[in-house]
Design a protein around this motif. Structure first.
Motif, PDB file in Angstrom:
ATOM      1  N   THR A  53       0.865  -1.171   0.000  1.00  0.00           N
ATOM      2  CA  THR A  53       0.000   0.000   0.000  1.00  0.00           C
ATOM      3  C   THR A  53       0.901   1.221   0.000  1.00  0.00           C
ATOM      4  N   SER A  54       0.751   2.035  -1.026  1.00  0.00           N
ATOM      5  CA  SER A  54       1.532   3.255  -1.153  1.00  0.00           C
ATOM      6  C   SER A  54       0.664   4.433  -0.734  1.00  0.00           C
ATOM      7  N   ILE A  55       1.199   5.244   0.171  1.00  0.00           N
ATOM      8  CA  ILE A  55       0.533   6.477   0.568  1.00  0.00           C
ATOM      9  C   ILE A  55       1.502   7.608   0.278  1.00  0.00           C
ATOM     10  N   THR A  56       1.143   8.431  -0.684  1.00  0.00           N
ATOM     11  CA  THR A  56       1.978   9.583  -1.012  1.00  0.00           C
ATOM     12  C   THR A  56       1.238  10.833  -0.572  1.00  0.00           C
ATOM     13  N   TYR A  57       2.013  11.814  -0.152  1.00  0.00           N
ATOM     14  CA  TYR A  57       1.445  13.053   0.376  1.00  0.00           C
ATOM     15  C   TYR A  57       1.833  14.222  -0.515  1.00  0.00           C
ATOM     16  N   PHE A  58       0.830  15.022  -0.837  1.00  0.00           N
ATOM     17  CA  PHE A  58       1.033  16.198  -1.677  1.00  0.00           C
ATOM     18  C   PHE A  58       0.428  17.415  -0.996  1.00  0.00           C
ATOM     19  N   GLU A  59       0.985  18.557  -1.287  1.00  0.00           N
ATOM     20  CA  GLU A  59       0.527  19.814  -0.699  1.00  0.00           C
ATOM     21  C   GLU A  59      -0.950  20.078  -0.984  1.00  0.00           C
ATOM     22  N   ASP A  60      -1.383  19.802  -2.231  1.00  0.00           N
ATOM     23  CA  ASP A  60      -2.768  20.046  -2.627  1.00  0.00           C
ATOM     24  C   ASP A  60      -3.042  19.273  -3.913  1.00  0.00           C
ATOM     25  N   MET A  61      -4.265  19.392  -4.436  1.00  0.00           N
ATOM     26  CA  MET A  61      -4.628  18.653  -5.642  1.00  0.00           C
ATOM     27  C   MET A  61      -3.873  19.158  -6.864  1.00  0.00           C
ATOM     28  N   SER A  62      -3.445  20.388  -6.859  1.00  0.00           N
ATOM     29  CA  SER A  62      -2.632  20.889  -7.957  1.00  0.00           C
ATOM     30  C   SER A  62      -1.315  20.125  -8.033  1.00  0.00           C
ATOM     31  N   ALA A  63      -0.725  19.840  -6.890  1.00  0.00           N
ATOM     32  CA  ALA A  63       0.509  19.057  -6.854  1.00  0.00           C
ATOM     33  C   ALA A  63       0.255  17.620  -7.302  1.00  0.00           C
ATOM     34  N   ASP A  89      -4.138  -1.780  -8.319  1.00  0.00           N
ATOM     35  CA  ASP A  89      -5.313  -0.932  -8.491  1.00  0.00           C
ATOM     36  C   ASP A  89      -5.085  -0.033  -9.695  1.00  0.00           C
ATOM     37  N   GLU A  90      -6.067   0.027 -10.573  1.00  0.00           N
ATOM     38  CA  GLU A  90      -5.989   0.919 -11.733  1.00  0.00           C
ATOM     39  C   GLU A  90      -6.304   2.360 -11.339  1.00  0.00           C
ATOM     40  N   HIS A  91      -7.026   2.520 -10.239  1.00  0.00           N
ATOM     41  CA  HIS A  91      -7.394   3.849  -9.757  1.00  0.00           C
ATOM     42  C   HIS A  91      -6.877   4.036  -8.337  1.00  0.00           C
ATOM     43  N   VAL A  92      -6.659   5.267  -7.971  1.00  0.00           N
ATOM     44  CA  VAL A  92      -6.207   5.614  -6.623  1.00  0.00           C
ATOM     45  C   VAL A  92      -7.325   6.376  -5.919  1.00  0.00           C
ATOM     46  N   THR A  93      -7.168   6.518  -4.620  1.00  0.00           N
ATOM     47  CA  THR A  93      -8.089   7.371  -3.870  1.00  0.00           C
ATOM     48  C   THR A  93      -7.306   8.538  -3.293  1.00  0.00           C
ATOM     49  N   HIS A  94      -7.989   9.643  -3.121  1.00  0.00           N
ATOM     50  CA  HIS A  94      -7.385  10.848  -2.554  1.00  0.00           C
ATOM     51  C   HIS A  94      -8.171  11.235  -1.307  1.00  0.00           C
ATOM     52  N   HIS A  95      -7.440  11.604  -0.273  1.00  0.00           N
ATOM     53  CA  HIS A  95      -8.056  11.948   0.999  1.00  0.00           C
ATOM     54  C   HIS A  95      -7.402  13.209   1.544  1.00  0.00           C
ATOM     55  N   GLU A  96      -8.200  14.096   2.079  1.00  0.00           N
ATOM     56  CA  GLU A  96      -7.657  15.269   2.753  1.00  0.00           C
ATOM     57  C   GLU A  96      -7.135  14.835   4.123  1.00  0.00           C
ATOM     58  N   VAL A  97      -5.915  15.189   4.441  1.00  0.00           N
ATOM     59  CA  VAL A  97      -5.346  14.894   5.755  1.00  0.00           C
ATOM     60  C   VAL A  97      -5.898  15.944   6.707  1.00  0.00           C
ATOM     61  N   VAL A  98      -6.701  15.508   7.683  1.00  0.00           N
ATOM     62  CA  VAL A  98      -7.335  16.456   8.596  1.00  0.00           C
ATOM     63  C   VAL A  98      -6.687  16.471   9.976  1.00  0.00           C
ATOM     64  N   VAL A  99      -5.972  15.399  10.326  1.00  0.00           N
ATOM     65  CA  VAL A  99      -5.194  15.348  11.557  1.00  0.00           C
ATOM     66  C   VAL A  99      -3.879  14.675  11.210  1.00  0.00           C
ATOM     67  N   ASN A 100      -2.771  15.281  11.586  1.00  0.00           N
ATOM     68  CA  ASN A 100      -1.450  14.715  11.319  1.00  0.00           C
ATOM     69  C   ASN A 100      -0.691  14.690  12.640  1.00  0.00           C
ATOM     70  N   LEU A 101      -0.649  13.515  13.265  1.00  0.00           N
ATOM     71  CA  LEU A 101      -0.004  13.392  14.561  1.00  0.00           C
ATOM     72  C   LEU A 101       1.476  13.127  14.453  1.00  0.00           C
ATOM     73  N   GLY A 102       1.955  12.834  13.241  1.00  0.00           N
ATOM     74  CA  GLY A 102       3.372  12.541  13.051  1.00  0.00           C
ATOM     75  C   GLY A 102       3.690  11.101  13.409  1.00  0.00           C
ATOM     76  N   LEU A 103       4.843  10.655  12.994  1.00  0.00           N
ATOM     77  CA  LEU A 103       5.288   9.289  13.235  1.00  0.00           C
ATOM     78  C   LEU A 103       6.704   9.315  13.783  1.00  0.00           C
ATOM     79  N   ALA A 104       6.998   8.372  14.655  1.00  0.00           N
ATOM     80  CA  ALA A 104       8.376   8.224  15.115  1.00  0.00           C
ATOM     81  C   ALA A 104       9.184   7.547  14.015  1.00  0.00           C
ATOM     82  N   GLY A 105      10.455   7.782  13.970  1.00  0.00           N
ATOM     83  CA  GLY A 105      11.307   7.116  12.988  1.00  0.00           C
ATOM     84  C   GLY A 105      11.692   8.047  11.871  1.00  0.00           C
ATOM     85  N   PRO A 106      12.183   7.454  10.764  1.00  0.00           N
ATOM     86  CA  PRO A 106      12.674   8.264   9.655  1.00  0.00           C
ATOM     87  C   PRO A 106      11.586   9.130   9.057  1.00  0.00           C
ATOM     88  N   GLU A 107      12.011  10.238   8.506  1.00  0.00           N
ATOM     89  CA  GLU A 107      11.098  11.136   7.806  1.00  0.00           C
ATOM     90  C   GLU A 107      10.621  10.465   6.524  1.00  0.00           C
TER      91      GLU A 107
END
Length: 109
Positions: A53-63, A89-107
């Protein structure tokens, strides 16, 4: 921030190869995209296959559009990935990140 989520499956024999591909080629490509904010690749067994499962993060939908193009809901699966994955999957889903608590470990990548 937008999270873009995609899944792909590989046989155990090629799963490590896909993981290396993601960590090198995909990471290199994404790092050049304006508005890219990070990525996570998750791995788990799924029957006889390995699920990624790949989760990529972008600044906004323009990005997102600058990465994926006009058909931004279609998966971007490079030829090298297609050779080692069984299906994806031939299609992806996009979700607005509404809470970002951060993760321990590498960036993110």
């Amino acid at each position: 921030m937008i999270a873009r989520i995609w899944r792909g499956w590989a046989p155990p024999a090629t799963a490590d190869e896909y993981q290396r591909h993601y960590a090198s080629e995909v990471a290199g490509h994404l790092s050049q995209v304006p508005g890219f904010r990070g990525a996570r690749l998750l791995r788990s067994p799924d029957g006889d296959l390995v699920l990624f499962t790949s989760i990529t993060y972008f600044e906004d939908m323009s990005a997102v559009r600058s990465f994926a193009g006009v058909s931004f809901d279609r998966a971007v699966v490079e030829e090298a990935a297609r050779r080692v994955l069984t299906r994806w999957d031939e299609h992806v889903t996009h979700h607005e990140v509404v809470v970002n608590l951060g993760l321990a470990g590498p960036e993110p990548v």
